[in-house]
Write an enzyme that holds these catalytic residues in place. Sequence first.
Site, PDB file in Angstrom:
ATOM      1  N   ARG A 198       5.017  -8.431  -3.933  1.00  0.00           N
ATOM      2  CA  ARG A 198       4.322  -7.204  -4.346  1.00  0.00           C
ATOM      3  C   ARG A 198       5.344  -6.069  -4.357  1.00  0.00           C
ATOM      4  O   ARG A 198       6.161  -5.952  -3.441  1.00  0.00           O
ATOM      5  CB  ARG A 198       3.191  -6.887  -3.366  1.00  0.00           C
ATOM      6  CG  ARG A 198       2.390  -5.651  -3.729  1.00  0.00           C
ATOM      7  CD  ARG A 198       1.338  -5.371  -2.673  1.00  0.00           C
ATOM      8  NE  ARG A 198       0.619  -4.149  -2.973  1.00  0.00           N
ATOM      9  CZ  ARG A 198      -0.246  -3.581  -2.134  1.00  0.00           C
ATOM     10  NH1 ARG A 198      -0.481  -4.122  -0.955  1.00  0.00           N
ATOM     11  NH2 ARG A 198      -0.859  -2.458  -2.490  1.00  0.00           N
TER      12      ARG A 198
ATOM     13  N   SER B  92       4.759   2.725  -3.988  1.00  0.00           N
ATOM     14  CA  SER B  92       4.799   3.674  -5.100  1.00  0.00           C
ATOM     15  C   SER B  92       4.466   5.073  -4.591  1.00  0.00           C
ATOM     16  O   SER B  92       4.040   5.254  -3.438  1.00  0.00           O
ATOM     17  CB  SER B  92       3.789   3.274  -6.183  1.00  0.00           C
ATOM     18  OG  SER B  92       2.467   3.512  -5.736  1.00  0.00           O
ATOM     19  N   THR B  93       4.648   6.067  -5.453  1.00  0.00           N
ATOM     20  CA  THR B  93       4.286   7.432  -5.073  1.00  0.00           C
ATOM     21  C   THR B  93       2.787   7.548  -4.819  1.00  0.00           C
ATOM     22  O   THR B  93       2.355   8.344  -3.984  1.00  0.00           O
ATOM     23  CB  THR B  93       4.705   8.418  -6.170  1.00  0.00           C
ATOM     24  OG1 THR B  93       4.138   8.001  -7.429  1.00  0.00           O
ATOM     25  CG2 THR B  93       6.215   8.488  -6.295  1.00  0.00           C
TER      26      THR B  93
ATOM     27  N   ASN C  63       0.885   4.928  -3.656  1.00  0.00           N
ATOM     28  CA  ASN C  63       0.702   4.302  -2.347  1.00  0.00           C
ATOM     29  C   ASN C  63       0.992   5.310  -1.241  1.00  0.00           C
ATOM     30  O   ASN C  63       0.245   5.421  -0.258  1.00  0.00           O
ATOM     31  CB  ASN C  63       1.652   3.118  -2.154  1.00  0.00           C
ATOM     32  CG  ASN C  63       1.359   1.925  -3.039  1.00  0.00           C
ATOM     33  OD1 ASN C  63       2.285   1.237  -3.452  1.00  0.00           O
ATOM     34  ND2 ASN C  63       0.098   1.658  -3.339  1.00  0.00           N
TER      35      ASN C  63
ATOM     36  N   CYS D  39      -4.310   3.584  -7.723  1.00  0.00           N
ATOM     37  CA  CYS D  39      -3.298   3.666  -8.776  1.00  0.00           C
ATOM     38  C   CYS D  39      -3.679   2.857 -10.014  1.00  0.00           C
ATOM     39  O   CYS D  39      -3.723   3.387 -11.117  1.00  0.00           O
ATOM     40  CB  CYS D  39      -1.953   3.200  -8.235  1.00  0.00           C
ATOM     41  SG  CYS D  39      -0.560   3.569  -9.323  1.00  0.00           S
ATOM     42  N   GLY D  40      -3.918   1.555  -9.851  1.00  0.00           N
ATOM     43  CA  GLY D  40      -4.327   0.729 -10.981  1.00  0.00           C
ATOM     44  C   GLY D  40      -3.345   0.744 -12.129  1.00  0.00           C
ATOM     45  O   GLY D  40      -2.164   0.464 -11.955  1.00  0.00           O
TER      46      GLY D  40
ATOM     47  N   ARG E  41       6.626   0.434 -11.599  1.00  0.00           N
ATOM     48  CA  ARG E  41       6.845   0.196 -10.172  1.00  0.00           C
ATOM     49  C   ARG E  41       7.192  -1.264  -9.883  1.00  0.00           C
ATOM     50  O   ARG E  41       7.975  -1.546  -8.971  1.00  0.00           O
ATOM     51  CB  ARG E  41       5.638   0.653  -9.354  1.00  0.00           C
ATOM     52  CG  ARG E  41       4.298   0.019  -9.716  1.00  0.00           C
ATOM     53  CD  ARG E  41       3.192   0.791  -9.017  1.00  0.00           C
ATOM     54  NE  ARG E  41       1.855   0.241  -9.168  1.00  0.00           N
ATOM     55  CZ  ARG E  41       1.031   0.519 -10.164  1.00  0.00           C
ATOM     56  NH1 ARG E  41       1.423   1.335 -11.151  1.00  0.00           N
ATOM     57  NH2 ARG E  41      -0.189   0.011 -10.203  1.00  0.00           N
TER      58      ARG E  41
ATOM     59  N   ARG F 106     -11.896  -4.886  -2.035  1.00  0.00           N
ATOM     60  CA  ARG F 106     -11.642  -6.232  -1.553  1.00  0.00           C
ATOM     61  C   ARG F 106     -12.641  -7.298  -2.019  1.00  0.00           C
ATOM     62  O   ARG F 106     -12.372  -8.490  -1.840  1.00  0.00           O
ATOM     63  CB  ARG F 106     -11.611  -6.228  -0.012  1.00  0.00           C
ATOM     64  CG  ARG F 106     -10.365  -5.558   0.547  1.00  0.00           C
ATOM     65  CD  ARG F 106      -9.139  -6.399   0.249  1.00  0.00           C
ATOM     66  NE  ARG F 106      -7.891  -5.760   0.673  1.00  0.00           N
ATOM     67  CZ  ARG F 106      -7.085  -5.106  -0.132  1.00  0.00           C
ATOM     68  NH1 ARG F 106      -7.398  -4.958  -1.410  1.00  0.00           N
ATOM     69  NH2 ARG F 106      -5.961  -4.587   0.301  1.00  0.00           N
TER      70      ARG F 106
ATOM     71  N   HIS G  87       1.862  -7.007  -8.318  1.00  0.00           N
ATOM     72  CA  HIS G  87       1.006  -6.037  -7.641  1.00  0.00           C
ATOM     73  C   HIS G  87       0.076  -6.712  -6.636  1.00  0.00           C
ATOM     74  O   HIS G  87      -0.064  -7.939  -6.649  1.00  0.00           O
ATOM     75  CB  HIS G  87       0.192  -5.275  -8.687  1.00  0.00           C
ATOM     76  CG  HIS G  87       1.033  -4.672  -9.760  1.00  0.00           C
ATOM     77  ND1 HIS G  87       1.504  -3.384  -9.716  1.00  0.00           N
ATOM     78  CD2 HIS G  87       1.528  -5.199 -10.911  1.00  0.00           C
ATOM     79  CE1 HIS G  87       2.251  -3.140 -10.787  1.00  0.00           C
ATOM     80  NE2 HIS G  87       2.272  -4.230 -11.528  1.00  0.00           N
TER      81      HIS G  87
END
Length: 253
Positions: free
Chosen positions: A10, A14-15, A17, A23-24, A63, A118, A187
């Site tokens: 993974r 990222s910015t 995160n 984000c998706g 990313r 989830r 991801h």
Amino acid sequence: MKTISMVLIRHGESTFNQKNLFCGWHDAELSENGIRDASKISSAALMEHKMAFDVAYTSALKRAQDTLKIILKEIGCPDLPTKCDWRLNERHYGNLIGFNKRQMADKYGEEQVQIWRRSFDVLPPPITSDNPYYECIRSNPSFRDIPPEQFPLSESLKTTMGRVIPYWEQEILPQIHAGKRVLIVAHGTIARALAKHIENISDENIKSVNIPNSIPCVYEFDLEKKNLVGKIKYLADENFLNKQMEKTASIGN
């Protein structure tokens, strides 16, 4: 028994995160921590375990691509054949994109947010044109080859698997069966989708599977029987791995 390894990673933080935002399909950059971890965690673990590769796969999102580039440079194979495909994109988080997970939990309740994050088949609310990231997602030139009817407005793990697993079966798995050493940098949801399929994890049990950023996951395949050998192996200290898994599972602040 002759086996071959496939490594799944993974991307680094990222910015989004870092700010605890959904984000998706927004094309967020790696944070400074993400850049560092791609080198100090991902690459270091691969070199320590003497992992080598013949081909790499990643998504159409920066990313993941940038994480892969850092890794390949660090392990000494920057020119490794690489395939980028939108079907390895993170799931589309719909209208949650750009919003803080904790704020969404305060608004809708922690249980609902964790269901969106989830569960196997519950879709987040579809993205609308007034979402601040709607236009940049729709106009991203990296997505120009996606058929209009396949461009999602929202995805669950189930619908994400609808694009990921055919790509795995038709493109990636034949490479493994041919004896190619494959590296996939993608991801969180893509890692969960592949784990569910490869390990035959139930719809219920996949809810508790949390794959952290940057730590390589290794799958071993029997080249003769063409099946999985043993269980997934993480290239990390157990205490660090458990800490990172807990962080991934948490809604955060």
